[in-house]
Design a protein around this motif. Sequence first.
Motif, mmCIF file in Angstrom:
data_model
loop_
_atom_site.group_PDB
_atom_site.id
_atom_site.type_symbol
_atom_site.label_atom_id
_atom_site.label_comp_id
_atom_site.label_asym_id
_atom_site.label_seq_id
_atom_site.Cartn_x
_atom_site.Cartn_y
_atom_site.Cartn_z
ATOM 1 N N ASN A 182 -90.760 -78.996 -57.545
ATOM 2 C CA ASN A 182 -89.904 -79.919 -58.298
ATOM 3 C C ASN A 182 -88.583 -80.073 -57.565
ATOM 4 O O ASN A 182 -87.966 -79.077 -57.167
ATOM 5 C CB ASN A 182 -89.651 -79.384 -59.714
ATOM 6 N N VAL B 52 -93.866 -68.813 -57.700
ATOM 7 C CA VAL B 52 -95.103 -69.595 -57.759
ATOM 8 C C VAL B 52 -96.081 -69.193 -56.652
ATOM 9 O O VAL B 52 -97.280 -68.993 -56.920
ATOM 10 C CB VAL B 52 -94.787 -71.108 -57.653
ATOM 11 N N THR C 89 -94.814 -73.322 -66.276
ATOM 12 C CA THR C 89 -94.362 -72.130 -65.551
ATOM 13 C C THR C 89 -95.550 -71.470 -64.843
ATOM 14 O O THR C 89 -96.717 -71.702 -65.195
ATOM 15 C CB THR C 89 -93.651 -71.155 -66.514
HETATM 16 P P1 NAP Z 1 -88.122 -71.189 -55.105
HETATM 17 O O1 NAP Z 1 -87.049 -70.156 -55.107
HETATM 18 O O2 NAP Z 1 -87.828 -72.510 -55.695
HETATM 19 O O3 NAP Z 1 -88.605 -71.425 -53.584
HETATM 20 C C1 NAP Z 1 -88.816 -70.320 -52.754
HETATM 21 C C2 NAP Z 1 -89.503 -70.764 -51.501
HETATM 22 O O4 NAP Z 1 -88.810 -71.871 -50.889
HETATM 23 C C3 NAP Z 1 -89.540 -69.641 -50.472
HETATM 24 O O5 NAP Z 1 -90.856 -69.521 -49.974
HETATM 25 C C4 NAP Z 1 -88.595 -70.093 -49.395
HETATM 26 O O6 NAP Z 1 -89.006 -69.743 -48.098
HETATM 27 C C5 NAP Z 1 -88.696 -71.608 -49.501
HETATM 28 N N1 NAP Z 1 -87.501 -72.224 -48.926
HETATM 29 C C6 NAP Z 1 -86.250 -72.230 -49.446
HETATM 30 N N2 NAP Z 1 -85.401 -72.858 -48.607
HETATM 31 C C7 NAP Z 1 -86.140 -73.247 -47.544
HETATM 32 C C8 NAP Z 1 -85.839 -73.953 -46.342
HETATM 33 N N3 NAP Z 1 -84.601 -74.375 -46.070
HETATM 34 N N4 NAP Z 1 -86.848 -74.193 -45.474
HETATM 35 C C9 NAP Z 1 -88.107 -73.772 -45.746
HETATM 36 N N5 NAP Z 1 -88.459 -73.099 -46.876
HETATM 37 C C10 NAP Z 1 -87.482 -72.842 -47.739
HETATM 38 O O7 NAP Z 1 -89.428 -70.508 -55.723
HETATM 39 P P2 NAP Z 1 -90.321 -70.751 -57.012
HETATM 40 O O8 NAP Z 1 -89.581 -70.481 -58.256
HETATM 41 O O9 NAP Z 1 -91.573 -70.015 -56.740
HETATM 42 O O10 NAP Z 1 -90.626 -72.312 -57.016
HETATM 43 C C11 NAP Z 1 -91.374 -72.911 -55.999
HETATM 44 C C12 NAP Z 1 -91.496 -74.398 -56.291
HETATM 45 O O11 NAP Z 1 -92.298 -74.579 -57.463
HETATM 46 C C13 NAP Z 1 -90.152 -75.065 -56.594
HETATM 47 O O12 NAP Z 1 -90.153 -76.353 -56.039
HETATM 48 C C14 NAP Z 1 -90.116 -75.131 -58.111
HETATM 49 O O13 NAP Z 1 -89.335 -76.220 -58.579
HETATM 50 C C15 NAP Z 1 -91.582 -75.331 -58.445
HETATM 51 N N6 NAP Z 1 -92.007 -74.837 -59.748
HETATM 52 C C16 NAP Z 1 -91.670 -73.567 -60.098
HETATM 53 C C17 NAP Z 1 -92.142 -73.048 -61.299
HETATM 54 C C18 NAP Z 1 -91.902 -71.602 -61.659
HETATM 55 O O14 NAP Z 1 -92.593 -71.072 -62.550
HETATM 56 N N7 NAP Z 1 -90.978 -70.927 -60.995
HETATM 57 C C19 NAP Z 1 -92.880 -73.852 -62.154
HETATM 58 C C20 NAP Z 1 -93.192 -75.172 -61.779
HETATM 59 C C21 NAP Z 1 -92.763 -75.642 -60.548
HETATM 60 P P3 NAP Z 1 -89.107 -68.237 -47.560
HETATM 61 O O15 NAP Z 1 -90.446 -67.730 -48.005
HETATM 62 O O16 NAP Z 1 -89.035 -68.402 -46.099
HETATM 63 O O17 NAP Z 1 -87.961 -67.484 -48.159
#
Ligand code: NAP
Length: 226
Positions: free
Chosen positions: A106, A11, A147
């Motif tokens: 989420n 994201v 997404t």
């Molecule tokens: P993700 O894998 O859920 O999150 C990656 C990010 O979280 C990285 O920047 C990571 O930091 C950070 N992170 C993980 N553990 C951490 C910790 N202990 N302390 C601080 N930061 C931490 O990635 P994503 O799929 O892009 O999703 C991001 C958010 O958007 C999620 O909450 C997900 O539910 C929501 N979402 C995702 C989608 C989608 O299309 N994927 C759609 C709707 C909503 P670093 O940069 O330091 O590694």
Amino acid sequence: MKIAVLGTGSVGPAVAAAFSGLGHDVVIGTRDPQATLARTGPGATGGPAFSQWHASHPQIGVVTLAEAAAAGDVVVNATNGTASLEALAAAGAENLAGKIVIDIANPLDFSKGFPPALNPVNDDSLGEQIQRAFPEAKVVKTLNTMTNSVMVDPMHVAGGDHTVFVSGNDAGAKGEVTQLLKALGHTDVLDLGDITTARGAEMILPLWLRIWGALGTGEFNFKVAR
Ligand code: NAP
């Protein structure tokens, strides 16, 4: 506008690139910029490695969570939902005070496998937890119900004829976020109400995940027909 995007998964880079493409001054925040910039493996959902992505978006600075939040007029939370409170604490309450925090995360708990559980759920939400933890920030929950490719290019699904929700306590903040969403191409922005309505936006995720399973793609969105 200066926009700080916290998150380097799927994201964060998608949203950062989209806002940068619209002419905003964008930085990405991550725990360890050097380590993040050195990532050469594929992204979590099979996208390009972060280093490869950044090579094609060199105008987007990659800095610490605190440096990013300090630089942004608007801060986007695109961190893992189970770690968002920790990530925002590292960003610094003083760097969030008075600012709009767009919360896309989420609170999905995959610790027991698929499908994930929501935590918090029912009588609380991550959006509310963030607002309580950072009372001086203006939290607006949005975009979490689709997404990332649909977030930043809504027109490629049904010509953009679908709905994005906003939840938040501050009407002015929701108005500004609505303008940003419209600039991305969203046409139907539905204001659900105060931040407690983030419960509904987050609790749609179990349904989203089952639709994804049924269709075999995340390239869809909800439309509130009315
Ligand atoms: P993700 O894998 O859920 O999150 C990656 C990010 O979280 C990285 O920047 C990571 O930091 C950070 N992170 C993980 N553990 C951490 C910790 N202990 N302390 C601080 N930061 C931490 O990635 P994503 O799929 O892009 O999703 C991001 C958010 O958007 C999620 O909450 C997900 O539910 C929501 N979402 C995702 C989608 C989608 O299309 N994927 C759609 C709707 C909503 P670093 O940069 O330091 O590694």
